[in-house]
Design a protein around this motif. Structure first.
Motif, PDB file in Angstrom:
ATOM      1  N   SER A 166     -81.962  14.623  85.386  1.00  0.00           N
ATOM      2  CA  SER A 166     -83.353  14.191  85.419  1.00  0.00           C
ATOM      3  C   SER A 166     -84.049  14.807  86.633  1.00  0.00           C
TER       4      SER A 166
ATOM      5  N   ARG B 102     -77.931  11.561  85.771  1.00  0.00           N
ATOM      6  CA  ARG B 102     -78.375  10.211  85.459  1.00  0.00           C
ATOM      7  C   ARG B 102     -77.408   9.533  84.500  1.00  0.00           C
TER       8      ARG B 102
ATOM      9  N   ASP C 111     -80.763   6.786  81.898  1.00  0.00           N
ATOM     10  CA  ASP C 111     -82.076   6.952  82.530  1.00  0.00           C
ATOM     11  C   ASP C 111     -82.135   6.422  83.964  1.00  0.00           C
TER      12      ASP C 111
END
Length: 282
Positions: A129, A145, A148
């Motif tokens: 990310s 990650r 998320d």
């Protein structure tokens, strides 16, 4: 002495003592409340006094587990990457890729613009990310990650993309955490307002600043062959002078932590990891 009288005297004394202790408790409780009313302010009031503002805080994150992972050994894989001119494995755990053709990204600050590049030209690219864009030094940094949630500043979970003077991608270096899984049971996390209080108590939040973002991620707790990561609140703030600052707080214990490793510490940790691996292999 008559036992009946002694027993009665003992009961009376015991009752008097209980009454005395209870009155003492009430007095101290009343004094504490009075001090709170007259002297102590809530964190919200203290922030208001210093004109420190924040928007809507996360309300749906109450528990999270520690996670564990190992460092990916790229030598164990037959890696084929689209558009790669060369693929080099350094010290088993770092992948260095030079591209045949530069890749143009329309807007370097927009994470979705990297999606195709990550998917087709980076090994396990969907695991990363966007963290920082630095066109002046020709770098774009991605953190690995999990669901998320970023793993902050771990040297074994970073993708660094290199740019030419046209801001086109010409290659990258990559490390990867593998076998990521939850470590032990979920823990109750500190709510965001208590995290802000921890930062304010250490005078890290400057007057007239604004907290712009709070997210949950992970920071390194143990960094050996098997690494352990603790749930960590990431707090971003902007000062009155428009300086962007970032802070990290252990979401379980409330300790403010410094997750950034300088070059010396990075080298020491890499050496430590390699030494542990060599011992295990022997």
């Amino acid at each position: 002495m008559d036992w009946s009288k002694s027993k009665s005297i003992f009961i009376v004394v015991f009752l008097i003592l209980n009454v005395f202790l209870y009155s003492l408790y009430l007095n101290r409780h009343t004094e504490a409340q009075l001090v709170e009313v007259l002297g102590e302010k809530t964190i919200e009031a203290q922030l208001q006094d210093d004109n420190i503002t924040y928007g809507v805080l996360p309300t749906n994150i109450e528990k999270a587990a520690y996670i564990s992972a190992t460092v990916k050994n790229f030598e164990e894989e037959n890696i084929v990457i689209q558009n790669a001119q060369s693929i080099i494995v350094e010290n088993k755990n770092k992948l260095i890729v030079t591209l045949k053709e530069p890749v143009k990204i329309s807007n370097l600050d927009q994470e979705e613009n990297y999606r195709n590049f990550l998917q087709f030209q980076v090994y396990e690219g969907a695991s990363y990310s966007l963290w920082k864009v630095d066109p002046e030094n020709g770098k774009v940094t991605f953190f690995q990650r999990l669901n998320d949630r970023k793993i902050y500043y771990n040297i074994n979970g970073v993708l660094t993309i290199f740019l030419n003077d046209k801001n086109e991608i010409i290659g990258y270096e990559q490390t990867l955490l593998d076998n990521i899984e939850e470590y032990n049971k979920e823990k109750t996390l500190l709510p965001p307002i208590q995290v802000i209080q921890a930062l304010y108590g250490k005078r890290l939040l400057k007057p007239d600043s604004k907290i712009t973002e709070m997210k949950l991620g992970y920071s390194t707790l143990v960094q050996l062959k098997t690494q352990v990561f603790v749930p960590t609140w990431e707090v971003r703030a902007t000062t009155q002078d428009n300086i962007h600052e970032e802070y990290f707080v252990n979401a379980v214990e409330g300790k403010v932590i410094d997750v950034q490793l300088d070059a010396t510490r990075v080298e020491a940790v890499e050496t430590e990891v390699e030494d542990v691996k060599e011992v295990d292999e022997e």
